[in-house]
Design an enzyme around this catalytic site. Structure first.
Site, PDB file in Angstrom:
ATOM      1  N   ASP A 106      75.967  70.794  53.815  1.00  0.00           N
ATOM      2  CA  ASP A 106      74.742  71.445  53.375  1.00  0.00           C
ATOM      3  C   ASP A 106      74.128  72.275  54.506  1.00  0.00           C
ATOM      4  OD1 ASP A 106      72.649  71.554  51.246  1.00  0.00           O
ATOM      5  OD2 ASP A 106      71.414  70.702  52.839  1.00  0.00           O
ATOM      6  N   GLU A 148      78.520  75.136  53.584  1.00  0.00           N
ATOM      7  CA  GLU A 148      77.621  76.000  52.822  1.00  0.00           C
ATOM      8  C   GLU A 148      77.025  76.959  53.843  1.00  0.00           C
ATOM      9  OE1 GLU A 148      73.541  76.104  50.181  1.00  0.00           O
ATOM     10  OE2 GLU A 148      73.655  74.904  51.980  1.00  0.00           O
TER      11      GLU A 148
HETATM   12  C1  NOJ Z   1      71.252  73.654  49.877  1.00  0.00           C
HETATM   13  C2  NOJ Z   1      71.420  72.785  48.671  1.00  0.00           C
HETATM   14  O1  NOJ Z   1      72.465  73.293  47.876  1.00  0.00           O
HETATM   15  C3  NOJ Z   1      70.085  72.766  47.969  1.00  0.00           C
HETATM   16  O2  NOJ Z   1      70.162  72.174  46.701  1.00  0.00           O
HETATM   17  C4  NOJ Z   1      69.106  72.046  48.866  1.00  0.00           C
HETATM   18  O3  NOJ Z   1      67.828  72.076  48.273  1.00  0.00           O
HETATM   19  C5  NOJ Z   1      69.032  72.720  50.235  1.00  0.00           C
HETATM   20  N1  NOJ Z   1      70.331  73.017  50.770  1.00  0.00           N
HETATM   21  C6  NOJ Z   1      68.311  71.839  51.224  1.00  0.00           C
HETATM   22  O4  NOJ Z   1      69.074  70.710  51.524  1.00  0.00           O
END
Ligand code: NOJ
Ligand code: CA
Length: 528
Positions: free
Chosen positions: A199, A264
């Site tokens: 993440d 990500e």
């Molecule tokens: C990216 C995640 O996909 C999202 O759902 C989340 O709110 C944020 N990162 C913060 O962790």
């Protein structure tokens, strides 16, 4: 020997919304286990499960209070082991979601850090003195609205949070934080995880001087967090060059387990995507722009080509996930949006790398209409104009019974109108040319065409703008996202049409030239 993810297709699961085995209205790990036969039938090779760890749930699990415990609403560690065992028996790999940029404010580390400047855990987080006027130390903003800093009265310092105040950012310059995460990675690998979706992978390192981000546009709506966020060039809070060192270290930690690291990332420019998948760091990285775009064929294809060429086989291609509006909605709605969605995804299936479907994408789902009173996402509930993410997060429609078969009698955690029978798995699994069967055919076909990931792409210069084509070995992919047909001159030989994004089942032979209708993707293979 290739690594296991080469040629694989992944499937993202939002555990709250996928399947509820104990009928309390919240999806759980046991529910996922029960639905593994469906995923095997669909042809997915790996599942990525969004966070299911102990969490107070301010961001529905992306605020982790204990990285080594399962949230009791989703089950327990035994349920996780059972899920892994069942998935592995079906040759499905299990990727867990790791959240290194921030923890929950309920995490014991943060609770300790709040006790004062001398606490041993203080330096696990990012603390700064106020600016001269007593305000936040710099102009960074939270993705979810307001400043990226909250003042702690007791110590007279601010803590940094790129998301909610309840999601304090961890301090990745602290070696103790790095050690903790080595242990967390090993913990999940020891419990059978086959990899990690990371993440906010691009967020962990910050500018050492905490400089202000330059503002590039005026803020038109201060109550819309994305408008505020996009008004700045995120030069100093995100996408720092030093980030790569963190993942070079992780790469060594997971290597003995043959686990995959998927970041990500949201780099400032597309030429920075490849920087995340340099040798010895992340294995693949999500390129997320297509998951946010509306229907812009030329811009989309131009970016796909540029990213494919710069980061070949290192990209996890997506047009949908739990954070964005569903692609058929973004691409125009209704069947037209669905056709466009599948045309884009089938072209992505020819881009090497490790593509991912998002739960329900295979059904051609459009966004659910959620009433204002039912909204759950903090982006909506904490901002007057926040464009929240609930529309894509409603429960998976399995059939047309109560709550679309997600749970037996309970009310699902996110209240949304039921889907029509034709939108459900039961309504599509035996219906010729349904969205589900077309997606399934694409996944099964891809497994039979290893040139799609084993062979380098050669992009054709015959087509440009809203249509493009590439060749990988004996396979040609042609995307025509424009609104009129295009002709493509084929290399010598007999070429079989293996996939047509509108009708799926084909087989016609082509010699010399093929015409691709508007808003379609064709996959052809050379008949030997
Ligand atoms: C990216 C995640 O996909 C999202 O759902 C989340 O709110 C944020 N990162 C913060 O962790
Ligand atoms: Ca449940």
């Amino acid at each position: 020997m290739g690594r296991w993810w080469q040629g694989a297709v992944g499937y993202e699961i939002y555990p709250r919304s996928f399947a509820d085995a104990n009928d309390d209205g919240i999806g759980d790990l046991a529910g996922i286990t029960e639905r593994l036969p469906y995923l095997e039938w669909l042809g997915v090779d790996a599942i990525w499960i969004a966070p299911f760890y102990d969490s107070p749930g301010y961001d529905h699990g992306y605020d982790v209070a204990d990285y080594k415990a399962v949230n009791t609403i989703h089950g327990d560690l035994e349920d996780f082991s059972a899920l892994v065992a069942e998935a592995h028996s079906r040759a499905i790999k299990v990727i867990v979601d790791i959240v290194p940029n921030h923890s929950s404010s309920h995490h014991v580390w943060f609770q300790e850090a709040l006790k004062g400047r001398d606490n041993p855990y203080r330096d696990y987080y990012i603390w700064r003195d106020p600016a001269l006027d007593g305000g936040p130390p710099n102009n960074w903003v939270s993705h979810f609205g307001g400043p990226a800093w909250t003042f702690d009265e007791a110590s007279g310092q601010y803590w940094c949070h790129l998301f909610l105040p309840e999601q304090p950012d961890l301090n990745w310059t602290n070696p103790a934080v790095r050690d903790e995460f080595d242990g967390i990675l090993r913990f999940w690998c020891d419990h059978g995880a086959d990899g990690f979706r990371i993440d906010v992978a691009h967020g962990v390192m910050k500018d050492p001087q905490f400089r202000d981000n330059p503002q590039r546009a005026a803020i038109t709506d201060p109550e819309d967090p994305s408008d505020v966020f996009n008004a700045f060039d995120h030069l100093y809070d995100l996408d720092q060059d030093a980030t790569i060192e963190v993942y070079q270290r992780w790469n060594k930690v997971v290597a003995p387990y043959d686990a995959v690291l998927i970041g990500e990332s949201n780099p400032r420019t597309i030429d920075r995507v490849a920087g995340y998948v340099r040798e010895g760091s992340l294995h693949t990285v999500f390129y997320l722009e297509p998951a946010w775009m509306v229907w812009e064929p030329s811009a989309l294809l131009e970016r796909l080509e540029a990213v494919d060429i710069s980061a070949e086989t290192g990209v996890s291609w997506v047009i949908d996930n739990h954070d964005t509006s569903r692609s058929p909605t973004r691409f125009g709605g209704g069947d037209r949006g669905r056709h466009r969605s599948l045309a884009v995804f089938s072209f992505m299936a020819a881009l090497g790398g490790f593509p991912f479907l998002w739960e329900g994408q295979e059904l051609g789902l459009v966004n659910a209409e959620i009433q204002a009173i039912d909204l759950e996402d903090p982006i909506s509930t904490r901002n007057a104009h926040g464009k929240g993410r609930d529309g894509t997060r409603s429960v998976m429609p399995w059939d047309d019974s109560h709550a679309n078969g997600f749970c037996a009698g309970a009310t699902p955690w996110l209240h949304a109108p039921d889907r029509m029978a034709s939108e459900t798995v039961a309504g599509q699994e035996n219906t010729e040319n349904s969205w589900l069967l077309k997606h399934r055919r694409l996944l099964l076909l891809r497994k039979t065409l290893p040139d799609l990931w084993e062979t380098a792409a050669v992009w054709s210069d015959q087509l440009d703008g809203p249509a493009k084509a590439l060749r990988r070995g004996d396979v040609i992919a042609i995307a025509n996202f424009g609104d009129s047909p295009v002709a493509f001159d084929l290399p010598d030989g007999h070429w079989n049409l293996r996939f047509d994004s509108r009708f799926a089942a084909t087989g016609s032979a082509h010699i010399g030239r093929v015409e691709v209708p508007a808003e379609r993707t064709y996959l052809l293979s050379l008949v030997s």
